[in-house]
Design a protein around this motif. Structure first.
Motif, PDB file in Angstrom:
ATOM      1  N   SER A   1       1.981   4.265 -20.749  1.00  0.00           N
ATOM      2  CA  SER A   1       0.444   4.311 -20.262  1.00  0.00           C
ATOM      3  C   SER A   1       0.013   5.479 -21.713  1.00  0.00           C
ATOM      4  CB  SER A   1      -0.529   4.219 -18.924  1.00  0.00           C
ATOM      5  OG  SER A   1       0.172   3.657 -18.486  1.00  0.00           O
TER       6      SER A   1
ATOM      7  N   SER B   1      -9.117   5.842 -23.554  1.00  0.00           N
ATOM      8  CA  SER B   1      -8.624   5.832 -22.603  1.00  0.00           C
ATOM      9  C   SER B   1      -7.162   4.731 -22.515  1.00  0.00           C
ATOM     10  CB  SER B   1      -9.614   5.417 -21.167  1.00  0.00           C
ATOM     11  OG  SER B   1     -10.113   4.406 -21.124  1.00  0.00           O
TER      12      SER B   1
ATOM     13  N   GLU C   1      -7.692   2.777 -19.954  1.00  0.00           N
ATOM     14  CA  GLU C   1      -8.365   1.383 -19.265  1.00  0.00           C
ATOM     15  C   GLU C   1      -8.973   1.036 -20.443  1.00  0.00           C
ATOM     16  OE1 GLU C   1      -8.264   4.845 -17.833  1.00  0.00           O
ATOM     17  OE2 GLU C   1      -6.995   4.580 -16.769  1.00  0.00           O
TER      18      GLU C   1
ATOM     19  N   ASP D   1      -6.792  -5.678 -19.518  1.00  0.00           N
ATOM     20  CA  ASP D   1      -5.873  -6.102 -18.448  1.00  0.00           C
ATOM     21  C   ASP D   1      -4.518  -6.325 -19.618  1.00  0.00           C
ATOM     22  OD1 ASP D   1      -7.449  -6.223 -16.250  1.00  0.00           O
ATOM     23  OD2 ASP D   1      -8.229  -8.300 -16.550  1.00  0.00           O
TER      24      ASP D   1
ATOM     25  N   ARG E   1      -2.992  -3.332 -20.081  1.00  0.00           N
ATOM     26  CA  ARG E   1      -2.217  -2.911 -18.393  1.00  0.00           C
ATOM     27  C   ARG E   1      -0.665  -3.706 -17.982  1.00  0.00           C
ATOM     28  NH1 ARG E   1      -2.389  -5.458 -14.480  1.00  0.00           N
ATOM     29  NH2 ARG E   1      -5.056  -5.840 -14.698  1.00  0.00           N
TER      30      ARG E   1
END
Length: 155
Positions: free
Chosen positions: A106, A117, A119, A123, A126
């Motif tokens: 990540s 970040s 985030e 999706d 991730r």
């Protein structure tokens, strides 16, 4: 250490700055035939140590499983009087814990894509890291010896 060498050596803060500014590390492991096996990887700094992720069946991992000694080089500059770098000799810790691999992956993905970040990658980011983390291992380099230089200090 010679006076000239001392003059160009980086402070601990300068080493941290150089590692924080750059994205790629050259990693040398010992190949099965004794020759260095050199690769370039994207990395992050975790608790002051270089960390990266890579495929668990890669040649570099096979080499590090056999012999954990490793040398890592982060450098930049084009002109001689701009060159600066950090060379780290140490031992590679191979991490097989999914959560740690995901955490390293990540952080690497976030840096590679210059995102604010993890985030911010959404999706897709991730899900991609989650899937890749099942095929990869993490590597943390534990330094034994650090050498550094900044030729800009020569002028």
């Amino acid at each position: 250490m010679s006076a000239g060498r001392t003059k160009v050596q980086l402070t601990e803060d300068e080493v941290a700055g150089l590692l924080g500014e750059n994205l790629k590390v050259q990693v040398a492991a010992n190949g099965h035939d004794g020759h260095p096996h050199l690769t370039t990887l994207f990395y992050v700094v975790r608790e002051g140590k270089i960390a990266f992720w890579t495929y668990g069946r890669s040649q570099k991992i096979l080499n590090l499983e056999r012999d954990p000694r490793v040398t890592a080089l982060v450098e930049d500059g084009v002109d001689y009087f701009e060159l600066r770098g950090v060379s780290i000799e140490g031992r590679a810790e191979i991490v097989r814990d999914y959560e740690t691999i995901f955490d390293i992956g990540s952080a690497v993905a976030t840096r590679m894509l210059n995102a604010e970040s993890f985030e911010a990658l959404g999706d897709f980011g991730r899900e991609t890291v989650e899937k890749q983390a099942t095929k990869r291992v993490g590597v943390i380099i534990h330094p034994d010896k650090v050498a550094s230089w900044d030729h800009r200090k020569m002028t």
